[in-house]
Enzyme design. Structure first.
Site, PDB file in Angstrom:
ATOM      1  N   THR A 178      -9.581  12.832  22.650  1.00  0.00           N
ATOM      2  CA  THR A 178     -10.663  11.891  24.423  1.00  0.00           C
ATOM      3  C   THR A 178     -12.380  11.764  23.450  1.00  0.00           C
ATOM      4  O   THR A 178     -12.894  12.747  23.870  1.00  0.00           O
ATOM      5  CB  THR A 178     -10.606  12.980  25.526  1.00  0.00           C
ATOM      6  N   LYS A 198      -8.248   6.208  29.206  1.00  0.00           N
ATOM      7  CA  LYS A 198      -8.729   7.903  29.720  1.00  0.00           C
ATOM      8  C   LYS A 198     -10.356   8.511  29.897  1.00  0.00           C
ATOM      9  O   LYS A 198      -9.852   9.121  30.305  1.00  0.00           O
ATOM     10  CB  LYS A 198      -8.168   8.691  27.803  1.00  0.00           C
TER      11      LYS A 198
HETATM   12  N1  LIG Z   1      -8.262  21.190  27.436  1.00  0.00           N
HETATM   13  C1  LIG Z   1      -7.039  20.092  27.909  1.00  0.00           C
HETATM   14  O1  LIG Z   1      -6.635  20.079  29.352  1.00  0.00           O
HETATM   15  C2  LIG Z   1      -7.458  18.192  27.908  1.00  0.00           C
HETATM   16  C3  LIG Z   1      -7.581  17.886  26.537  1.00  0.00           C
HETATM   17  N2  LIG Z   1      -8.552  16.816  25.826  1.00  0.00           N
HETATM   18  C4  LIG Z   1      -9.478  16.295  25.545  1.00  0.00           C
HETATM   19  O2  LIG Z   1      -8.401  16.875  23.807  1.00  0.00           O
HETATM   20  C5  LIG Z   1      -9.703  17.539  22.948  1.00  0.00           C
HETATM   21  C6  LIG Z   1      -9.479  18.537  22.862  1.00  0.00           C
HETATM   22  O3  LIG Z   1      -9.735  19.279  23.087  1.00  0.00           O
HETATM   23  P1  LIG Z   1      -8.501  20.970  23.580  1.00  0.00           P
HETATM   24  O4  LIG Z   1      -8.356  21.955  22.645  1.00  0.00           O
HETATM   25  O5  LIG Z   1      -9.531  21.821  24.754  1.00  0.00           O
HETATM   26  O6  LIG Z   1     -10.838  21.703  22.772  1.00  0.00           O
HETATM   27  P2  LIG Z   1     -11.135  23.054  22.011  1.00  0.00           P
HETATM   28  O7  LIG Z   1     -12.375  23.309  22.234  1.00  0.00           O
HETATM   29  O8  LIG Z   1     -10.251  24.052  23.162  1.00  0.00           O
HETATM   30  O9  LIG Z   1     -10.744  22.828  20.778  1.00  0.00           O
HETATM   31  C7  LIG Z   1     -11.444  21.831  20.123  1.00  0.00           C
HETATM   32  C8  LIG Z   1     -11.045  21.616  18.840  1.00  0.00           C
HETATM   33  O10 LIG Z   1     -11.632  20.480  17.861  1.00  0.00           O
HETATM   34  C9  LIG Z   1     -12.308  21.372  16.664  1.00  0.00           C
HETATM   35  N3  LIG Z   1     -13.772  20.981  16.470  1.00  0.00           N
HETATM   36  C10 LIG Z   1     -14.460  21.154  16.600  1.00  0.00           C
HETATM   37  N4  LIG Z   1     -15.832  20.504  16.603  1.00  0.00           N
HETATM   38  C11 LIG Z   1     -15.524  20.792  15.469  1.00  0.00           C
HETATM   39  C12 LIG Z   1     -16.373  19.918  13.781  1.00  0.00           C
HETATM   40  N5  LIG Z   1     -17.533  18.979  13.605  1.00  0.00           N
HETATM   41  N6  LIG Z   1     -15.646  19.586  13.121  1.00  0.00           N
HETATM   42  C13 LIG Z   1     -14.250  20.200  13.264  1.00  0.00           C
HETATM   43  N7  LIG Z   1     -13.508  20.335  14.239  1.00  0.00           N
HETATM   44  C14 LIG Z   1     -14.179  21.117  15.258  1.00  0.00           C
HETATM   45  C15 LIG Z   1     -12.346  23.058  17.142  1.00  0.00           C
HETATM   46  O11 LIG Z   1     -12.455  23.788  15.730  1.00  0.00           O
HETATM   47  P3  LIG Z   1     -12.749  25.269  15.663  1.00  0.00           P
HETATM   48  O12 LIG Z   1     -11.400  26.321  16.476  1.00  0.00           O
HETATM   49  O13 LIG Z   1     -12.686  25.859  14.743  1.00  0.00           O
HETATM   50  O14 LIG Z   1     -13.939  25.748  16.785  1.00  0.00           O
HETATM   51  C16 LIG Z   1     -11.251  23.168  17.812  1.00  0.00           C
HETATM   52  O15 LIG Z   1      -9.704  22.671  17.245  1.00  0.00           O
HETATM   53  C17 LIG Z   1     -10.973  16.788  23.166  1.00  0.00           C
HETATM   54  O16 LIG Z   1     -11.841  15.644  23.207  1.00  0.00           O
HETATM   55  C18 LIG Z   1     -10.811  17.279  24.781  1.00  0.00           C
HETATM   56  O17 LIG Z   1     -11.925  16.393  26.152  1.00  0.00           O
HETATM   57  C19 LIG Z   1      -7.556  16.043  26.602  1.00  0.00           C
HETATM   58  C20 LIG Z   1      -6.666  16.131  27.145  1.00  0.00           C
HETATM   59  C21 LIG Z   1      -6.612  17.661  27.742  1.00  0.00           C
HETATM   60  O1  LIG Z   2      -8.647  15.479  29.781  1.00  0.00           O
HETATM   61  C1  LIG Z   2      -8.124  16.416  30.746  1.00  0.00           C
HETATM   62  C2  LIG Z   2      -6.821  16.935  30.870  1.00  0.00           C
HETATM   63  O2  LIG Z   2      -6.417  17.403  32.137  1.00  0.00           O
HETATM   64  O3  LIG Z   2      -6.138  15.198  31.016  1.00  0.00           O
END
Ligand SMILES: NC(=O)C1=CN([C@@H]2O[C@H](COP(=O)(O)OP(=O)(O)OC[C@H]3O[C@@H](n4cnc5c(N)ncnc54)[C@H](OP(=O)(O)O)[C@@H]3O)[C@@H](O)[C@H]2O)C=CC1
Ligand SMILES: O=CC(=O)O
Length: 305
Positions: A95, A179
């Site tokens: 997102t 989104k």
């Molecule tokens: N959780 C949810 O319910 C939902 C989330 N989203 C969206 O999906 C995306 C991921 O969410 P989510 O999985 O929950 O987030 P998390 O915080 O669990 O995971 C984030 C990921 O991004 C990586 N990351 C962060 N910073 C960097 C960087 N500078 N360089 C490379 N990798 C990086 C992390 O790596 P590392 O492990 O090394 O920290 C990890 O793999 C977001 O944009 C969120 O808004 C969308 C729908 C639902």
């Molecule tokens: O981005 C979060 C979700 O629940 O969708």
């Protein structure tokens, strides 16, 4: 079908496992490489860098936290850009805002615009998702795709595993905008619900009864109830904020949605107030908890009087 997968956070891990369970060959990378080990147990291969994954795979999906993460994986050292070339597809499901998506898209699709990217001629699709950890585990996401239509069609076998419904919304940026709008509504709703729970408690009414009135499972939803209230309400009352959707990401989405409103001359005072509540929750150390933990910030604010 073989795909690369960059980013194994809450969502990326669930999505990659799902692809593996459904017969896809998946090569994964995560900034914290140790997180790849669990995926290897499910049959994944590991790429040491984003570039190594893109080199190996015709299609690479990314699921990263925010715009700086999405940008750094594409443009940084050992990045996607080093190996993205004619015919390869890059699908960013994170997102982010439309500007970030457009920046990635333009470079992915540029042809010989500078010596640094002379190899680039790849294809780009943004495909953020709606639905949280559980829908990701169950392949029940809603996918909001935009960009290269042919790439979208080639990705449908993967999307049909990851999601229950997908939309193709046209040009790059439209998926990101849609989104953010959805999540702005979700964040505002969560705040209104939290205030309702807090007010019920403050006035001596039962928050449990309020939830029951909003969401009567045996009779379907009440007019104001919704699946989010049904799912989160009971855990909020137990102060269980094990993260499905981290609060810091919800606040990022509110911030980006407010910027989108401003760009389009639309004041959104409800969303602005909800954003403030998420910022307050972050300052209380709740950023890594589930976004429903904003309830704690709402309750704490009330205690000041
Ligand atoms: N959780 C949810 O319910 C939902 C989330 N989203 C969206 O999906 C995306 C991921 O969410 P989510 O999985 O929950 O987030 P998390 O915080 O669990 O995971 C984030 C990921 O991004 C990586 N990351 C962060 N910073 C960097 C960087 N500078 N360089 C490379 N990798 C990086 C992390 O790596 P590392 O492990 O090394 O920290 C990890 O793999 C977001 O944009 C969120 O808004 C969308 C729908 C639902
Ligand atoms: O981005 C979060 C979700 O629940 O969708």
């Amino acid at each position: 079908m073989e795909v690369g997968f960059l980013g194994l956070g809450i969502m990326g891990k669930a999505m990659a496992v799902n692809l593996l369970r459904n017969g896809f060959k998946v090569t994964v990378w995560n900034r914290t490489l140790s997180k790849c080990e669990e995926l290897v147990e499910h049959g994944a291969s590991v790429g040491e860098t984003p570039a190594a994954v893109v080199k190996k795979c015709k299609y690479t999906i990314a699921m990263l936290s925010d715009p700086p993460a999405a940008i750094s994986v594409v443009f940084g050292k050992d990045s996607v850009l080093e190996q993205l070339c004619e015919g390869k597809g890059y699908i960013d499901m994170s997102t982010v805002d439309a500007d970030t998506s457009s920046k990635i898209s333009k470079v992915a699709q540029a042809t010989a615009v500078s010596t640094a990217i002379t190899e680039v001629g790849g294809r780009f699709l943004e495909a953020p998702v709606s639905g949280s950890k559980k829908p990701a585990e169950d392949g029940q996401l809603i996918i909001l795709a935009a960009g290269d239509k042919a790439l979208y069609e080639e990705m449908l076998p993967a999307f049909s595993v990851l999601g229950k419904k997908d939309f193709f919304l046209g040009e790059v940026g439209n998926g990101a905008k849609m989104k953010l709008i959805v999540n702005m509504i979700m964040g505002s709703t969560m705040n209104a619900f939290s205030e309702g729970l807090a007010l019920a408690g403050r006035t001596g009414l039962s928050p449990e009864t309020l939830i029951e009135m909003l969401v009567k499972e045996e009779e379907g939803l009440g007019a104001v109830g919704n699946p989010m209230i049904m799912m989160k309400g009971p855990t909020m009352l137990k102060s269980n904020y094990s993260p499905a959707f981290p609060l810091k990401h919800q606040q990022k989405d509110m911030r980006l949605a407010l910027a989108l409103g401003e760009e389009n001359g639309l004041a959104m005072p409800v969303a602005a107030a909800a954003n403030e509540a998420f910022i307050r929750a972050k300052s209380l150390g709740l950023g890594d908890q589930d976004f429903s933990a904003v309830y704690e910030a709402v309750k704490a604010e009330g205690l000041k009087q």
